[in-house]
Design an enzyme around this catalytic site. Structure first.
Site, PDB file in Angstrom:
ATOM      1  N   HIS A 119       0.822  -1.221   0.000  1.00 24.40           N
ATOM      2  CA  HIS A 119       0.000   0.000   0.000  1.00 24.40           C
ATOM      3  C   HIS A 119       0.858   1.274   0.000  1.00 24.40           C
ATOM      4  CE1 HIS A 119      -3.577  -2.352   0.449  1.00 24.40           C
ATOM      5  NE2 HIS A 119      -3.292  -2.761   1.679  1.00 24.40           N
ATOM      6  N   ASP A 144      -2.770 -10.543  -2.461  1.00 26.86           N
ATOM      7  CA  ASP A 144      -3.296 -10.110  -1.158  1.00 26.86           C
ATOM      8  C   ASP A 144      -4.798  -9.814  -1.292  1.00 26.86           C
ATOM      9  OD1 ASP A 144      -2.036  -8.703   1.575  1.00 26.86           O
ATOM     10  OD2 ASP A 144      -3.897  -7.740   0.914  1.00 26.86           O
ATOM     11  N   HIS A 181      -6.288  -7.282  -0.303  1.00 33.54           N
ATOM     12  CA  HIS A 181      -6.470  -5.865  -0.654  1.00 33.54           C
ATOM     13  C   HIS A 181      -5.717  -5.524  -1.940  1.00 33.54           C
ATOM     14  CE1 HIS A 181      -6.812  -6.192   3.804  1.00 33.54           C
ATOM     15  NE2 HIS A 181      -7.849  -5.409   3.608  1.00 33.54           N
ATOM     16  N   ASP A 236      -4.385 -12.804   3.451  1.00 31.10           N
ATOM     17  CA  ASP A 236      -5.636 -12.353   4.066  1.00 31.10           C
ATOM     18  C   ASP A 236      -6.868 -12.612   3.200  1.00 31.10           C
ATOM     19  OD1 ASP A 236      -4.469 -10.458   2.426  1.00 31.10           O
ATOM     20  OD2 ASP A 236      -4.689  -8.781   3.810  1.00 31.10           O
TER      21      ASP A 236
HETATM   22 ZN    ZN Z   1      -4.153  -7.129   2.794  1.00 31.99          ZN
END
Ligand code: ZN
Length: 340
Positions: free
Chosen positions: A157, A192, A194, A281
């Site tokens: 991120h 991931d 996200h 995740d």
């Molecule tokens: Zn994540």
């Protein structure tokens, strides 16, 4: 498979962040590293400390102001009558603005959200995490077919000059840029839960690094502003970013179908090396609860990525405490290694 990790990466242990305005404990905890190391040991692998590669590989991705901020802001912050950790409370609107000199202004400029507080230990931990990624890339450059950077804190991120979502230095982007030293084209595959918005941002205008991300639809999930299918890159990078968002609650079947599309795009790009941003995740057991990938699903994810037969630097991203966190790493790496 060489594995890179150093205990100093555990010293970063931030307190809380805001979720829908409410203060919550940060789930990106040092215990994650212990669980992941347990899986490494079960695979019969040993972690070695990364070499100190200096600032150059970090500065190849991040701006000088940002690296200076991460290194020094905590000490400057202590002169303020403020929080123990550096947490932003004001942000520039769309960043079409001057660079501030005040510590409070710089915190708002460089920290996208409250999920990336800077404590006294943060710089050493994130720098070493990035060096674990560089060590994995260098092992691959030296001829290893694959290597794993147990990068904690994670990185995907983080933009060139902005932390966010528990991420400070973009370990995967740093590894990809390092691999570019020997390969004309490099691909980054992010699995991931996200969207890998920082990695996308770093390479969005470039045609030499393909970024592909399979993730939960950002319409109702972090990082909200990025990760939609329409984001394809700009200029020389047009067509070199592929987002494959999945509906909340998707399981193995839909994840693996998206992964097949991701792998087909990577094969068409014909990179010399691959960086795998390995988040765990997407597990149905993960506290974020966005997708429902099973342990068998993770093994199959590893197998299909391993079958690409590309020199691969595997970089750890997210994946939070659950009963299956360690086992999911074990399964994905077992699948990957079994396919080689
Ligand atoms: Zn994540």
């Amino acid at each position: 498979m060489k594995v890179f990790y150093a205990p100093v990466q555990k010293t970063h242990d931030p307190d809380t962040f805001l979720v829908a305005g409410a203060q919550r404990p940060i789930p990106e905890v040092p215990e994650r590293a212990e669980r992941l190391l347990g899986a490494i040991q079960r695979l019969g692998l040993n972690a070695e400390a990364p070499a100190d590669h200096g600032l150059a590989p970090l500065a190849a991705v991040h701006t000088p102001e940002y690296l200076d901020f991460l290194r020094n802001i905590h000490a400057e912050w202590q002169a303020l009558d403020g929080s123990r950790e550096v947490v932003p409370n004001v942000h520039p609107d769309r960043r079409d603005c001057a660079y501030p000199s005040s510590p409070v202004g710089r915190a708002g400029y460089h920290l996208a959200d409250t999920a990336c507080p800077v404590a006294a230990e943060t710089w050493d931990a994130v720098r070493t995490s990035a060096h674990a990624a560089v060590s994995a890339a260098r092992a691959v450059l030296d001829g290893a077919p694959h290597a794993y950077g147990l990068c904690r804190p994670p990185g995907h991120h983080a933009f060139t000059d902005m932390a966010g979502g528990f991420c400070y230095l973009n370990n995967a982007a740093i590894a990809a840029q390092d691999l570019r030293g020997a390969h004309e084209r490099v691909a980054v595959l992010d699995v991931d839960l996200h969207h890998g918005n920082g990695t996308q941002g770093v390479f969005y205008r470039r045609g030499d690094v393909l970024t592909v991300s399979v993730h939960v639809d950002p319409d109702d999930f972090y990082p909200f502003f990025w990760g939609h299918a329409a984001e394809r890159g700009v200029g020389a990078g047009l067509g070199c970013n592929l987002n494959l968002p999945l509906a909340v609650g998707s399981g193995d079947e839909r994840f693996l179908a998206a992964l097949d599309a991701a792998c087909a795009r990577i094969e068409a790009f014909a990179p010399g090396a691959l960086v795998l941003s390995l988040g765990l995740d997407a597990s149905g057991d993960d506290p974020f609860g966005g997708l429902k990938v099973s342990a068998d699903g993770f093994e199959e994810i590893g197998r299909r990525i391993g079958a690409l037969s590309l020199p691969t630097a595997v970089i750890q991203e997210g994946g939070y405490l659950s009963d299956t966190l360690g086992d999911n790493l074990f399964r994905v790496l077992a699948g990957f290694l079994g396919a080689r």
